[in-house]
Design a protein around this motif. Structure first.
Motif, PDB file in Angstrom:
ATOM      1  N   ILE A 123      51.789  16.914  53.686  1.00  0.00           N
ATOM      2  CA  ILE A 123      51.312  17.736  54.804  1.00  0.00           C
ATOM      3  C   ILE A 123      50.879  19.112  54.312  1.00  0.00           C
ATOM      4  O   ILE A 123      49.921  19.694  54.839  1.00  0.00           O
ATOM      5  N   LEU A 143      48.862  27.040  61.219  1.00  0.00           N
ATOM      6  CA  LEU A 143      50.009  26.135  61.265  1.00  0.00           C
ATOM      7  C   LEU A 143      49.499  24.711  61.409  1.00  0.00           C
ATOM      8  O   LEU A 143      48.694  24.419  62.297  1.00  0.00           O
ATOM      9  N   CYS A 144      49.944  23.832  60.514  1.00  0.00           N
ATOM     10  CA  CYS A 144      49.590  22.415  60.577  1.00  0.00           C
ATOM     11  C   CYS A 144      50.855  21.613  60.806  1.00  0.00           C
ATOM     12  O   CYS A 144      51.853  21.790  60.091  1.00  0.00           O
ATOM     13  N   VAL A 145      50.843  20.738  61.804  1.00  0.00           N
ATOM     14  CA  VAL A 145      51.957  19.825  62.081  1.00  0.00           C
ATOM     15  C   VAL A 145      51.371  18.439  62.206  1.00  0.00           C
ATOM     16  O   VAL A 145      50.368  18.238  62.901  1.00  0.00           O
ATOM     17  N   GLY A 154      55.207  19.704  58.297  1.00  0.00           N
ATOM     18  CA  GLY A 154      54.489  20.900  58.700  1.00  0.00           C
ATOM     19  C   GLY A 154      54.097  21.728  57.492  1.00  0.00           C
ATOM     20  O   GLY A 154      54.648  21.563  56.398  1.00  0.00           O
ATOM     21  N   LEU A 171      58.736  25.202  55.687  1.00  0.00           N
ATOM     22  CA  LEU A 171      58.101  24.501  56.803  1.00  0.00           C
ATOM     23  C   LEU A 171      58.469  23.021  56.886  1.00  0.00           C
ATOM     24  O   LEU A 171      57.603  22.173  57.144  1.00  0.00           O
ATOM     25  N   VAL A 173      59.337  21.256  59.224  1.00  0.00           N
ATOM     26  CA  VAL A 173      59.432  21.311  60.682  1.00  0.00           C
ATOM     27  C   VAL A 173      59.936  20.009  61.283  1.00  0.00           C
ATOM     28  O   VAL A 173      60.340  19.984  62.444  1.00  0.00           O
ATOM     29  N   LEU A 248      56.427  22.927  68.981  1.00  0.00           N
ATOM     30  CA  LEU A 248      55.332  23.835  68.638  1.00  0.00           C
ATOM     31  C   LEU A 248      55.549  25.217  69.243  1.00  0.00           C
ATOM     32  O   LEU A 248      55.249  26.237  68.607  1.00  0.00           O
ATOM     33  N   LEU A 251      57.852  27.163  67.080  1.00  0.00           N
ATOM     34  CA  LEU A 251      57.179  27.599  65.860  1.00  0.00           C
ATOM     35  C   LEU A 251      56.216  28.751  66.142  1.00  0.00           C
ATOM     36  O   LEU A 251      56.086  29.675  65.337  1.00  0.00           O
ATOM     37  N   ILE A 260      46.649  26.286  65.533  1.00  0.00           N
ATOM     38  CA  ILE A 260      47.484  25.129  65.211  1.00  0.00           C
ATOM     39  C   ILE A 260      46.563  23.932  65.076  1.00  0.00           C
ATOM     40  O   ILE A 260      45.681  23.716  65.911  1.00  0.00           O
ATOM     41  N   LEU A 262      46.692  19.639  64.404  1.00  0.00           N
ATOM     42  CA  LEU A 262      47.585  18.491  64.481  1.00  0.00           C
ATOM     43  C   LEU A 262      46.949  17.284  63.818  1.00  0.00           C
ATOM     44  O   LEU A 262      45.755  17.019  63.995  1.00  0.00           O
ATOM     45  N   HIS A 266      50.086  12.910  66.031  1.00  0.00           N
ATOM     46  CA  HIS A 266      50.014  14.114  66.868  1.00  0.00           C
ATOM     47  C   HIS A 266      48.574  14.417  67.272  1.00  0.00           C
ATOM     48  O   HIS A 266      48.328  14.926  68.371  1.00  0.00           O
TER      49      HIS A 266
END
Length: 325
Positions: A123, A143-145, A154, A171, A173, A248, A251, A260, A262, A266
């Protein structure tokens, strides 16, 4: 005018995940030049797996006649820096602390490939690729989730640079609790994003038994895209969106990103009901609707592979004459 040569050098990119592994050749600018057929079995011995994926990449290089500048590996685990240990490959049968960077380097050298070899969390590499070439372009604090084939990861890009913490473990997450009464997590807690919002969680919430015929990620994606009108599927999507939104929002309160993105399941949840997810995040964040952060879908196919290649390309970008001499 300058342009990238169509037959120029490439980096060997490799990715291992819970449902298999794949090799690809990636040129400058994140252009995937060639990919090897994916393998759906991951041996418990990391050396066997990494040997196979490097062999597949070496065959691609022979077929295309391309020059290789180096190799990068994406793995579904936190990878320590600078040692390159896969600290918690939870969804692989690999031992905790497997020295993946060292093993990968040995396999690259054994195959006679030139250039340096790198390894990092999948990720993190997806975020790096999206920041340079995809949905994260132009973002300063990204932010990457994303879900993998199992679990949730994350990553954070701060001021244009990937933030991996003091030892590469920032991260994580997936172990943010969003449902205290929820499923037990591998970390010892309950109700973490890792077990409440991944593909298996979606299938379970929808009352679907996972099948062996395809990856859990594809099964979950296909279920949402093909059967969203089914009340059980829609209810499961809403539950996962709410839990993802809670995570989220927390975060956002801590990190204050300007965007952000996804990925994985997601991304599919966002596409299914973007208004619901954005409303949950806005309602639960300290800034409310007036300070809502944009939430976008990742746009690159195989972004972890592209990110792995970016690791190998970085020495060339830093000093082209030295790296290519």
């Amino acid at each position: 005018r300058l342009s990238i040569a169509e037959d120029g050098p490439v980096a060997l990119a490799a990715q291992v995940h819970a449902d298999g592994f794949r090799a690809a050749l990636v040129g400058l600018g994140g252009r995937i030049v060639a990919t090897a057929p994916g393998c759906e079995a991951v041996d418990a011995d990391p050396a066997k797996v990494l040997g196979s994926v490097v062999a597949a990449g070496a065959e691609l290089l022979r077929e295309t006649g391309r020059r290789c500048v180096g190799a990068g590996l994406a793995v579904p685990s936190a990878v320590t820096e600078p040692e390159g240990l896969a600290l918690n490959p939870l969804h692989l049968a690999w031992p905790a602390g497997a020295p993946v960077r060292e093993i990968f380097t040995e396999q690259v050298r054994a195959a006679g490939l030139p250039g340096p070899a790198f390894a990092a969390n999948d990720i993190n590499l997806a975020a790096l690729a999206e920041h340079r070439h995809g949905a994260g372009r132009g973002s300063r604090d990204l932010l990457c989730v994303a879900t993998g084939h199992r679990g949730v990861g994350g990553a954070l890009v701060l001021d244009g640079r990937l933030h991996s913490g003091s030892s590469g473990l920032a991260l994580e997450v997936g172990h943010l609790a969003v449902n205290p009464e929820g499923r037990p997590c591998h970390c010892g807690s309950h109700g973490c994003l890792d077990v409440e919002t991944d593909p298996l969680a979606l299938l379970t919430a929808a009352g679907r038994a996972p099948g062996p015929e395809m990856s859990l990620l594809k099964q979950a994606d296909d279920l949402i895209r093909g059967q969203y009108d089914d009340p059980a599927v829609r209810a499961a999507v809403e539950v996962l969106i709410d839990r993802l939104g809670f995570g989220l929002a927390g975060l956002v309160n801590i990190l204050n990103p300007d965007r952000i993105i996804l990925g994985g399941l997601h991304r599919t949840l966002l596409e299914a009901d973007p208004d619901r997810l954005r409303a949950v995040v806005a309602d639960r964040s300290l800034w409310g609707r007036s300070g809502g952060v944009p939430i976008l879908a990742c746009t690159l196919d195989h972004n972890s592979l592209v990110g792995a290649a970016e690791l190998a390309w970085q020495p060339v970008l830093d000093d082209p004459l030295a790296a290519l001499a």
